[in-house]
Scaffold this active site. Structure first.
Site, mmCIF file in Angstrom:
data_model
loop_
_atom_site.group_PDB
_atom_site.id
_atom_site.type_symbol
_atom_site.label_atom_id
_atom_site.label_comp_id
_atom_site.label_asym_id
_atom_site.label_seq_id
_atom_site.Cartn_x
_atom_site.Cartn_y
_atom_site.Cartn_z
ATOM 1 N N ARG A 1 0.847 -1.161 0.036
ATOM 2 C CA ARG A 1 0.214 -0.014 -0.039
ATOM 3 C C ARG A 1 0.823 1.227 -0.026
ATOM 4 N NH1 ARG A 1 -2.875 -0.812 5.474
ATOM 5 N NH2 ARG A 1 -0.779 -1.360 5.907
ATOM 6 N N GLU B 1 6.065 6.098 12.649
ATOM 7 C CA GLU B 1 5.876 6.952 13.728
ATOM 8 C C GLU B 1 6.902 8.132 13.818
ATOM 9 O OE1 GLU B 1 6.369 5.004 17.434
ATOM 10 O OE2 GLU B 1 4.647 3.608 17.153
ATOM 11 N N ASP C 1 3.813 22.821 16.748
ATOM 12 C CA ASP C 1 4.306 22.414 15.385
ATOM 13 C C ASP C 1 4.262 23.276 14.422
ATOM 14 O OD1 ASP C 1 2.564 19.114 15.813
ATOM 15 O OD2 ASP C 1 4.481 19.687 16.384
ATOM 16 N N ARG D 1 16.250 29.738 4.692
ATOM 17 C CA ARG D 1 15.575 30.346 6.110
ATOM 18 C C ARG D 1 16.548 30.205 7.340
ATOM 19 N NH1 ARG D 1 9.815 30.560 5.504
ATOM 20 N NH2 ARG D 1 8.907 29.816 3.887
ATOM 21 N N HIS E 1 18.309 31.165 12.719
ATOM 22 C CA HIS E 1 17.369 31.636 13.593
ATOM 23 C C HIS E 1 17.434 31.177 14.858
ATOM 24 C CE1 HIS E 1 14.468 32.592 9.829
ATOM 25 N NE2 HIS E 1 15.505 33.410 9.800
ATOM 26 N N LYS F 1 14.469 22.160 18.565
ATOM 27 C CA LYS F 1 13.721 21.925 17.609
ATOM 28 C C LYS F 1 13.775 20.399 17.125
ATOM 29 C CE LYS F 1 13.864 26.719 16.285
ATOM 30 N NZ LYS F 1 14.704 27.459 15.487
ATOM 31 N N HIS G 1 19.316 27.740 14.039
ATOM 32 C CA HIS G 1 18.854 26.696 12.786
ATOM 33 C C HIS G 1 18.716 27.720 11.576
ATOM 34 C CE1 HIS G 1 15.485 24.430 11.319
ATOM 35 N NE2 HIS G 1 16.554 23.426 11.126
ATOM 36 N N TYR H 1 8.164 21.103 11.935
ATOM 37 C CA TYR H 1 9.210 20.897 13.173
ATOM 38 C C TYR H 1 8.663 21.219 14.306
ATOM 39 C CZ TYR H 1 10.285 25.843 11.686
ATOM 40 O OH TYR H 1 10.168 26.930 11.358
ATOM 41 N N LYS I 1 14.741 39.761 6.880
ATOM 42 C CA LYS I 1 15.211 39.716 8.071
ATOM 43 C C LYS I 1 16.447 39.129 7.806
ATOM 44 C CE LYS I 1 13.504 36.476 10.541
ATOM 45 N NZ LYS I 1 12.621 35.770 11.495
ATOM 46 N N ASP I 2 16.641 38.037 6.984
ATOM 47 C CA ASP I 2 17.924 37.043 6.993
ATOM 48 C C ASP I 2 19.209 37.607 6.311
ATOM 49 O OD1 ASP I 2 15.974 33.954 6.543
ATOM 50 O OD2 ASP I 2 16.435 35.280 8.334
HETATM 51 C C1 LIG Z 1 8.603 31.019 13.497
HETATM 52 C C2 LIG Z 1 7.154 31.696 13.461
HETATM 53 C C3 LIG Z 1 6.750 32.666 12.626
HETATM 54 N N1 LIG Z 1 5.464 33.037 12.883
HETATM 55 C C4 LIG Z 1 5.060 34.138 11.604
HETATM 56 C C5 LIG Z 1 5.898 35.408 11.725
HETATM 57 C C6 LIG Z 1 5.879 36.103 10.409
HETATM 58 O O1 LIG Z 1 4.923 36.869 10.076
HETATM 59 C C7 LIG Z 1 5.869 34.674 9.385
HETATM 60 C C8 LIG Z 1 6.909 34.081 8.966
HETATM 61 O O2 LIG Z 1 8.035 34.166 9.967
HETATM 62 P P1 LIG Z 1 9.404 33.799 9.380
HETATM 63 O O3 LIG Z 1 10.007 34.744 8.415
HETATM 64 O O4 LIG Z 1 10.241 34.436 10.658
HETATM 65 O O5 LIG Z 1 9.771 32.283 9.129
HETATM 66 P P2 LIG Z 1 10.696 31.533 8.926
HETATM 67 O O6 LIG Z 1 12.006 32.360 8.345
HETATM 68 O O7 LIG Z 1 10.324 30.324 8.419
HETATM 69 O O8 LIG Z 1 11.465 31.257 10.327
HETATM 70 C C9 LIG Z 1 11.751 29.906 10.911
HETATM 71 O O9 LIG Z 1 12.821 29.489 10.183
HETATM 72 C C10 LIG Z 1 13.774 28.867 11.082
HETATM 73 C C11 LIG Z 1 14.453 27.847 10.223
HETATM 74 C C12 LIG Z 1 13.674 28.428 12.390
HETATM 75 O O10 LIG Z 1 13.996 27.532 12.709
HETATM 76 C C13 LIG Z 1 12.496 28.979 12.987
HETATM 77 O O11 LIG Z 1 11.474 28.326 13.668
HETATM 78 C C14 LIG Z 1 11.706 30.191 12.318
HETATM 79 O O12 LIG Z 1 12.647 31.372 12.711
HETATM 80 O O13 LIG Z 1 5.229 33.598 10.439
HETATM 81 C C15 LIG Z 1 4.680 32.604 13.538
HETATM 82 O O14 LIG Z 1 3.465 33.045 13.777
HETATM 83 N N2 LIG Z 1 4.852 31.771 14.577
HETATM 84 C C16 LIG Z 1 6.370 31.144 14.547
HETATM 85 O O15 LIG Z 1 6.576 30.281 15.428
#
Ligand SMILES: Cc1cn([C@H]2C[C@H](O)[C@@H](COP(=O)(O)OP(=O)(O)O[C@H]3O[C@H](C)C(=O)[C@H](O)[C@H]3O)O2)c(=O)[nH]c1=O
Length: 181
Positions: A23, A28, A48, A59, A62, A71, A118, A131, A167-168
């Site tokens: 199938r 898990e 999550d 990305r 962070h 994580k 990360h 994650y 941001k990055d």
């Molecule tokens: C992380 C996060 C973000 N947000 C909102 C804030 C922003 O409006 C939007 C995108 O956020 P961001 O650009 O920070 O998403 P990533 O660049 O994927 O950030 C993540 O990427 C790296 C790889 C990580 O390990 C972190 O978990 C996290 O920093 O989601 C939320 O509402 N909750 C959250 O837990």
């Protein structure tokens, strides 16, 4: 589930037991008891996360200086190069990074404890990453370390410049970033 150690003892790869039949497959992805038995870590995951990214999106790197998060990361679609950087200044591996491919194919997970930055680079056409985190999102504590910090010299498998958020692009080098004790 079996574990595969990385060059940083606290960062652990997990290989789930996959049950395949005509199938498809079952495994898990997370089992609290087995995770604790295999890793010795009792993680209390409270959130999550799920992100979708196009090829060459990077990305990271962070972390949350307040409410630091552990994580447990996996790719359910595509392939990513997942990186953890030790930013605990008292650690013997401070400033050390590990990078491992996580993919829908290898079904591996990476445990990254609090105290690490990360990030990941998408190697496939698209990637969906799930994650679990051990603390909640704390935007006021959100920090970014520059993905190409020359002091870290992370060997990202890049063929062209990555796609980064604003941001990055504005990430700090480790030597000026807020870090953990
Ligand atoms: C992380 C996060 C973000 N947000 C909102 C804030 C922003 O409006 C939007 C995108 O956020 P961001 O650009 O920070 O998403 P990533 O660049 O994927 O950030 C993540 O990427 C790296 C790889 C990580 O390990 C972190 O978990 C996290 O920093 O989601 C939320 O509402 N909750 C959250 O837990």
């Amino acid at each position: 589930m079996s574990i595969v150690h990385t060059k940083i003892p606290e960062v652990i790869q997990l290989e789930p037991q996959v049950f395949e039949d005509d199938r498809g497959f079952f495994f898990e992805a997370y089992n609290h008891q087995k995770f604790a038995q295999e890793t010795g870590i009792v993680a209390n995951f409270v959130q999550d996360n799920h992100s979708y990214s196009k090829q060459n999106v990077l990305r990271g790197l962070h972390y949350q200086i307040q409410q630091p998060q552990g994580k447990l990361v996996r790719a359910i679609v595509g392939t990513i190069f997942d990186v953890a950087v030790d930013i605990r200044k008292s650690s013997t591996t401070f400033g050390t990074w590990v990078g491992h491919e996580l993919s829908a194919k290898n079904k591996r997970l990476l445990w990254i404890p609090p105290g690490f930055a990360h990030g990941f680079l998408v190697l496939s056409e698209i990637a969906e990453v799930l994650y679990k985190t051990t603390d909640y999102y704390a935007p006021q504590g959100d920090r970014t370390i520059l993905w190409n910090d020359p002091d870290l010299a992370i060997d990202w498998p890049l063929s062209t410049p990555p796609i980064l958020s604003a941001k990055d692009q504005a990430g700090k080098p480790l030597r000026t970033a807020e870090v953990f004790d």
